[in-house]
Enzyme design. Structure first.
Site, mmCIF file in Angstrom:
data_model
loop_
_atom_site.group_PDB
_atom_site.id
_atom_site.type_symbol
_atom_site.label_atom_id
_atom_site.label_comp_id
_atom_site.label_asym_id
_atom_site.label_seq_id
_atom_site.Cartn_x
_atom_site.Cartn_y
_atom_site.Cartn_z
ATOM 1 N N MET A 30 0.960 -1.250 -0.047
ATOM 2 C CA MET A 30 0.400 -0.153 -0.465
ATOM 3 C C MET A 30 0.966 1.194 -0.027
ATOM 4 O O MET A 30 0.747 2.525 0.139
ATOM 5 C CB MET A 30 -0.922 -0.121 1.421
ATOM 6 C CG MET A 30 -1.807 -0.893 1.118
ATOM 7 S SD MET A 30 -3.206 -1.057 2.192
ATOM 8 C CE MET A 30 -2.803 -0.397 4.053
ATOM 9 N N GLY A 31 2.318 0.689 0.131
ATOM 10 C CA GLY A 31 2.909 2.375 -0.457
ATOM 11 C C GLY A 31 3.550 3.001 1.070
ATOM 12 O O GLY A 31 3.492 2.033 1.720
ATOM 13 N N ASN A 32 4.217 3.417 0.910
ATOM 14 C CA ASN A 32 4.495 4.642 2.425
ATOM 15 C C ASN A 32 6.046 3.008 2.196
ATOM 16 O O ASN A 32 5.182 3.117 3.628
ATOM 17 C CB ASN A 32 3.897 4.508 3.372
ATOM 18 C CG ASN A 32 4.019 5.385 4.299
ATOM 19 O OD1 ASN A 32 5.305 6.196 4.591
ATOM 20 N ND2 ASN A 32 4.001 5.234 5.861
ATOM 21 N N LEU A 33 6.497 3.563 1.763
ATOM 22 C CA LEU A 33 7.356 1.901 1.909
ATOM 23 C C LEU A 33 8.402 1.681 3.194
ATOM 24 O O LEU A 33 9.457 2.990 3.325
ATOM 25 C CB LEU A 33 8.245 1.457 0.335
ATOM 26 C CG LEU A 33 6.914 1.227 -0.865
ATOM 27 C CD1 LEU A 33 7.893 0.594 -1.712
ATOM 28 C CD2 LEU A 33 6.184 0.000 0.220
ATOM 29 N N GLY A 36 10.786 -3.217 5.850
ATOM 30 C CA GLY A 36 10.399 -4.737 5.899
ATOM 31 C C GLY A 36 9.534 -4.769 4.587
ATOM 32 O O GLY A 36 10.008 -5.465 3.852
ATOM 33 N N HIS A 37 9.365 -3.751 3.600
ATOM 34 C CA HIS A 37 9.263 -3.562 2.092
ATOM 35 C C HIS A 37 9.790 -4.237 1.052
ATOM 36 O O HIS A 37 9.871 -4.747 0.199
ATOM 37 C CB HIS A 37 7.515 -2.491 2.340
ATOM 38 C CG HIS A 37 7.112 -2.417 2.752
ATOM 39 N ND1 HIS A 37 6.878 -1.266 3.200
ATOM 40 C CD2 HIS A 37 5.704 -2.855 2.676
ATOM 41 C CE1 HIS A 37 5.583 -0.605 3.776
ATOM 42 N NE2 HIS A 37 4.462 -2.118 3.624
ATOM 43 N N GLY A 149 4.966 -10.265 3.679
ATOM 44 C CA GLY A 149 5.832 -10.638 5.491
ATOM 45 C C GLY A 149 5.071 -11.524 6.331
ATOM 46 O O GLY A 149 4.015 -11.833 6.392
ATOM 47 N N ASP A 152 2.665 -9.935 9.265
ATOM 48 C CA ASP A 152 1.041 -10.035 9.017
ATOM 49 C C ASP A 152 0.804 -11.818 8.406
ATOM 50 O O ASP A 152 0.294 -11.908 7.571
ATOM 51 C CB ASP A 152 0.969 -8.954 7.647
ATOM 52 C CG ASP A 152 1.035 -8.282 8.243
ATOM 53 O OD1 ASP A 152 0.353 -7.157 8.706
ATOM 54 O OD2 ASP A 152 1.723 -7.392 7.451
#
EC number: 6.3.2.1
Length: 290
Positions: A30-33, A36-37, A149, A152
């Site tokens: 969902m962006g705002n990386l 972790g992303h 990941g 979650d």
């Protein structure tokens, strides 16, 4: 690295890669990386020739009282991070591109049983939103592999069951949780924490680790352990949403016969909801502690 916003352009580009027998990897975000992303992107780069990272803030997985409107949109910054990580293609569709007839008329995907309880119990409709958008993205991109990941944990279980039940030809790869030096799991929502709250937040991971050690020492009084952990969170200033000791495969409450266990937790710190988990094998941990 290229960025596209339409399904037509996405498929045109990917068709060219498939004609070259390139394997396609997908990292849905969902962006705002954060790091972790990016670790998911790096893992995808190891497993596939071409990596597509999708950036889409999915309204279907947000509840009425949740933070959809204030969720950060940081596409330019995200693009820089992805290019540095070796990502091939960014797919950043609009809401109309993903849900052309609107949410009310959208076919939804429900993954029963594994979606129940834990985050599913606290956020009704959340996993229906996740399962629906991931199914759409799988059909849009048609990847060979997809990386999610392990932070979650329940979401990963939902996606694996979705792929299995609907015979979707995608290999789902789980990537380890990335943490700050003090143990706090990387999350886009960490940016909502005040400076004081940020100092408190690592107690979630420490509490999970402490519970795992007690399990490794042979304790199987699971409700008592859960209450001890919840009390530790409360004493530190958090408000537990849930803290559950479960069978790692089924996500059902653990029994004394289970050896592969996961401690799942969600807790509020101020207005920020933090989630984390620790997985352990009781026999192996007991041996390491002996």
């Amino acid at each position: 690295m290229r960025t596209v916003h339409s399904l037509k352009e996405l498929r045109t580009i990917l068709r060219g890669y498939r004609l070259q027998d390139k394997t396609i990897g997908l990292v849905p975000t969902m962006g705002n990386l954060h790091e972790g992303h990016i670790s998911l992107v790096r893992k995808a780069c190891e497993a596939a020739d071409v990596v597509v990272t999708s950036i889409f803030v999915n309204p279907m997985q947000f509840g009425a009282s949740e933070d959809l409107d204030k969720y950060p949109r940081t596409l330019a910054d995200d693009q820089e991070k992805l290019e540095a990580a070796g990502n091939t293609l960014v797919f950043a569709p609009s809401i109309d591109e993903v849900y052309p007839e609107g949410l009310a008329k959208q076919t939804q995907v429900v993954v029963p049983d594994v979606s129940d309880g834990h985050c599913g119990g606290s956020r009704p409709g959340h996993f229906e939103g996740v399962a629906t958008v991931v199914t759409i993205l799988f059909n849009m991109v048609q990847p060979d592999i997809a990386v999610f990941g392990e932070k979650d944990f329940q979401q990963l279980a939902v996606i694996r069951k979705l792929v299995q039940d609907l015979c979707i030809p995608v290999e789902v790869i789980g990537a380890p949780t990335v943490r700050d030096e003090d143990g706090l799991a990387k999350s886009s929502r960490n940016s909502y924490l005040s400076e004081e709250e940020r100092h408190i937040a690592p107690v979630v991971y420490r509490t999970l680790e402490d519970t795992a050690r007690k399990l490794g020492d042979g304790r199987s009084d699971f409700p008592a352990l859960e209450n001890e952990a919840k009390n530790a969170l409360i004493q530190a200033g958090l408000r537990p949403d849930y803290l559950n000791i479960v069978n790692s495969d089924t996500l059902k409450p653990a029994t004394s016969e289970d050896t592969n266990l996961t401690v799942l937790a969600a807790a509020f710190l101020g207005t920020t909801r933090l989630i984390d988990n620790v997985t352990m094998t009781r026999g192996d941990l007991a041996k390491r502690n002996s």
